[in-house]
Scaffold this motif. Structure first.
Motif, mmCIF file in Angstrom:
data_model
loop_
_atom_site.group_PDB
_atom_site.id
_atom_site.type_symbol
_atom_site.label_atom_id
_atom_site.label_comp_id
_atom_site.label_asym_id
_atom_site.label_seq_id
_atom_site.Cartn_x
_atom_site.Cartn_y
_atom_site.Cartn_z
ATOM 1 N N SER A 1 -1.033 3.304 10.904
ATOM 2 C CA SER A 1 0.108 4.080 10.418
ATOM 3 C C SER A 1 -0.250 5.561 10.286
ATOM 4 C CB SER A 1 0.564 3.525 9.069
ATOM 5 O OG SER A 1 1.563 4.325 8.507
ATOM 6 N N MET A 2 -1.420 5.852 9.719
ATOM 7 C CA MET A 2 -1.830 7.251 9.548
ATOM 8 C C MET A 2 -2.088 7.924 10.891
ATOM 9 S SD MET A 2 -1.604 7.951 6.399
ATOM 10 C CE MET A 2 -2.489 9.485 6.256
ATOM 11 N N ASN B 1 -3.723 -1.807 9.232
ATOM 12 C CA ASN B 1 -2.334 -1.366 9.330
ATOM 13 C C ASN B 1 -2.155 0.031 8.745
ATOM 14 O OD1 ASN B 1 -1.470 -3.684 10.623
ATOM 15 N ND2 ASN B 1 -0.973 -4.731 8.702
ATOM 16 N N GLY B 2 -2.851 0.327 7.658
ATOM 17 C CA GLY B 2 -2.800 1.670 7.078
ATOM 18 C C GLY B 2 -3.398 2.702 8.009
ATOM 19 N N LYS C 1 -4.651 -5.171 5.953
ATOM 20 C CA LYS C 1 -3.969 -4.087 5.234
ATOM 21 C C LYS C 1 -4.619 -2.742 5.566
ATOM 22 C CE LYS C 1 -2.604 -2.685 0.588
ATOM 23 N NZ LYS C 1 -2.733 -2.946 -0.837
ATOM 24 N N THR C 2 -5.946 -2.701 5.604
ATOM 25 C CA THR C 2 -6.659 -1.477 5.933
ATOM 26 C C THR C 2 -6.365 -1.045 7.363
ATOM 27 O OG1 THR C 2 -8.429 -2.072 4.405
ATOM 28 C CG2 THR C 2 -8.947 -0.407 6.062
#
Length: 44
Positions: free
Chosen positions: A23-24, A19-20, A16-17
């Protein structure tokens, strides 16, 4: 020793980290490119 087996650790938080982060970075790159294109068009 330990009886750790490869691939059994829960890595959902790390995924999750990551992927975040991706994305950023992607959104930041797109924003930077848009700003550069806008600046080039304004300055002619």
């Amino acid at each position: 020793m330990s009886d750790h087996k490869h691939g059994e650790m829960d890595i959902s938080v790390q995924e999750k980290t990551f992927n975040g982060f991706i994305s950023m970075v992607t959104k930041g790159a797109i924003l930077s490119i848009c700003i550069l294109i806008f600046a080039a068009l304004v300055n002619g």
